[in-house]
Enzyme design. Structure first.
Site, short mmCIF file in Angstrom:
data_model
loop_
_atom_site.label_atom_id
_atom_site.label_comp_id
_atom_site.label_asym_id
_atom_site.label_seq_id
_atom_site.Cartn_x
_atom_site.Cartn_y
_atom_site.Cartn_z
N ASN A 9 0.80 -1.30 0.04
CA ASN A 9 -0.01 -0.16 -0.03
C ASN A 9 1.06 1.39 -0.16
OD1 ASN A 9 -1.36 2.29 1.26
ND2 ASN A 9 -3.09 0.94 1.70
N HIS A 12 1.08 6.15 1.93
CA HIS A 12 2.08 7.04 2.86
C HIS A 12 3.16 7.58 2.04
CE1 HIS A 12 -0.72 6.72 5.87
NE2 HIS A 12 -0.86 5.42 5.98
N HIS A 45 -5.45 3.87 -1.34
CA HIS A 45 -6.87 4.00 -0.98
C HIS A 45 -7.07 5.52 -1.36
CE1 HIS A 45 -9.35 4.37 3.03
NE2 HIS A 45 -9.90 4.79 2.11
N ARG A 47 -9.12 8.59 -0.57
CA ARG A 47 -9.91 8.67 0.59
C ARG A 47 -10.70 9.89 0.10
NH1 ARG A 47 -8.85 7.14 5.90
NH2 ARG A 47 -10.34 8.83 6.38
N ARG A 51 -6.55 12.88 1.37
CA ARG A 51 -5.46 13.34 2.29
C ARG A 51 -4.11 12.72 1.90
NH1 ARG A 51 -6.44 9.97 7.75
NH2 ARG A 51 -8.44 10.99 7.56
N GLU A 72 -8.46 0.97 -2.86
CA GLU A 72 -9.42 0.67 -1.84
C GLU A 72 -10.36 2.14 -1.70
OE1 GLU A 72 -7.12 1.18 1.95
OE2 GLU A 72 -6.12 -0.90 1.52
N THR A 103 -7.77 3.58 8.57
CA THR A 103 -9.18 2.92 8.57
C THR A 103 -9.18 2.07 10.00
OG1 THR A 103 -8.62 2.58 6.47
CG2 THR A 103 -10.88 1.44 7.39
N GLU A 153 -11.18 -9.14 3.17
CA GLU A 153 -9.73 -8.89 3.73
C GLU A 153 -10.28 -8.55 5.24
OE1 GLU A 153 -7.58 -5.38 2.20
OE2 GLU A 153 -6.61 -5.32 3.94
N HIS A 195 -3.63 -4.63 7.78
CA HIS A 195 -3.73 -3.17 8.71
C HIS A 195 -2.98 -3.70 10.01
CE1 HIS A 195 -5.28 0.03 10.66
NE2 HIS A 195 -5.85 0.47 9.38
N1 PXP Z 1 -5.61 -2.94 4.42
C1 PXP Z 1 -6.69 -1.78 4.29
C2 PXP Z 1 -8.16 -2.14 4.04
C3 PXP Z 1 -6.44 -0.54 4.89
O1 PXP Z 1 -7.43 0.42 4.86
C4 PXP Z 1 -5.05 -0.35 5.17
C5 PXP Z 1 -4.59 1.27 5.63
O2 PXP Z 1 -4.94 2.00 4.60
C6 PXP Z 1 -4.24 -1.44 4.95
C7 PXP Z 1 -4.45 -2.67 4.43
C8 PXP Z 1 -2.64 -1.05 5.29
O3 PXP Z 1 -2.57 -0.89 6.65
P1 PXP Z 1 -1.09 -0.80 7.21
O4 PXP Z 1 -0.74 0.75 6.47
O5 PXP Z 1 -1.31 -0.37 8.53
O6 PXP Z 1 0.06 -1.81 6.74
#
Ligand code: PXP
Length: 255
Positions: A9, A12, A45, A47, A51, A72, A103, A153, A195
């Site tokens: 993902n 960030h 994602h 959003r 952001r 996402e 999330t 998921e 997550h």
């Molecule tokens: N899966 C989902 C559905 C999420 O919303 C997120 C965070 O955006 C992640 C995975 C990734 O989580 P993390 O950044 O804590 O690894």
């Protein structure tokens, strides 16, 4: 036993860029590096508050990602319309609250099956696989199947928090994930996890049966900030010491 695949993902990377509203670091460039290093796919994602990831990022990711591109998104009409135009390989429906840092919990599928079913159908009719991000609870797994999802998921946030409390707490959450994963697989659903997964806590979830993908973001980007810093500093020093660049032309045309 087959191990799960990794989908990175890249949200960030965009968080750092948005802090200065610059063009760098580019999450699309980061996605290419993740795939070169062996990631099976890329997750982002978009959003509602934009952001981090922006609309242009998801358009460019759609074109650039060679493996699986997982978008996402919240289950809103605007996001569904956008996803139907974009056609990611997979769309993961997540709950969104404006003030949350990330999330925080899974989608309440059992609480609103009609809305979720309509959203799943709208996406699937464009050939998009649909995943529902849910807490590892049997009622949510069964409701997800009932809504026509391809994948669930399972939210690993509670496991991640338990892991930092110690092995007994972690084992309790692993059992919960395993029970939900077995039920989902028994109903014919693909099972992903995500997550709060980190370099320290990831190993144990890889032994859970039948997990397809792990979606991991923050911990990889955090690590990349550190293990990439030395090289970034060295490259800046090299740029400072390299042969002088041609000077920009002065207004009078003199060099
Ligand atoms: N899966 C989902 C559905 C999420 O919303 C997120 C965070 O955006 C992640 C995975 C990734 O989580 P993390 O950044 O804590 O690894």
């Amino acid at each position: 036993m087959r191990r799960p695949a990794l989908c990175v993902n890249v949200d960030h990377v965009a968080t750092v860029r948005q802090a200065r509203l610059e063009a760098v670091p580019d999450p699309v460039e980061a996605a290419g590096l993740c795939e070169s290093a062996g990631a099976a796919g890329i997750t982002a994602h978009l959003r509602e508050d934009r952001r981090h990831i922006q609309d242009d990022d998801v358009r460019r990711l759609r074109r650039a990602v060679r493996g699986r591109f997982n978008l996402e998104m919240a289950a809103t009409p605007a996001m569904v319309a956008l996803a139907r135009r974009l056609r990611p390989d997979e769309a993961t429906l997540v709950p969104e609250r404006r003030r949350e840092l990330t999330t925080e919990g899974g989608l309440s599928v059992a609480g609103d099956p009609a809305r979720v079913s309509a959203t799943v159908a709208a996406l699937r009719s464009r050939g998009i696989q649909v995943s529902l991000f849910i807490d590892p609870d049997l009622a949510e797994v069964e409701a997800s199947r009932g809504c026509g999802a391809d994948t669930v998921e399972l939210h690993t946030g509670a496991y991640a928090r338990a892991f930092s409390r110690g092995p007994a707490a972690a084992r309790t959450q692993l059992r919960r994930l395993e029970t939900a994963a077995r039920r989902a697989a028994g109903l014919g659903l693909r099972v992903n996890l995500g997550h709060g997964l980190t370099y320290d806590n990831v190993r144990a979830v890889c032994d859970l049966p039948g997990i397809e993908d792990l979606n991991i973001g923050h911990n990889i980007v955090a690590r990349a900030c550190l293990v990439g810093m030395e090289r970034a500093t060295r490259e800046m020093l090299a740029a400072m010491r390299s042969a002088p660049a041609a000077r920009p032309a002065t207004p009078g045309g003199r060099p």
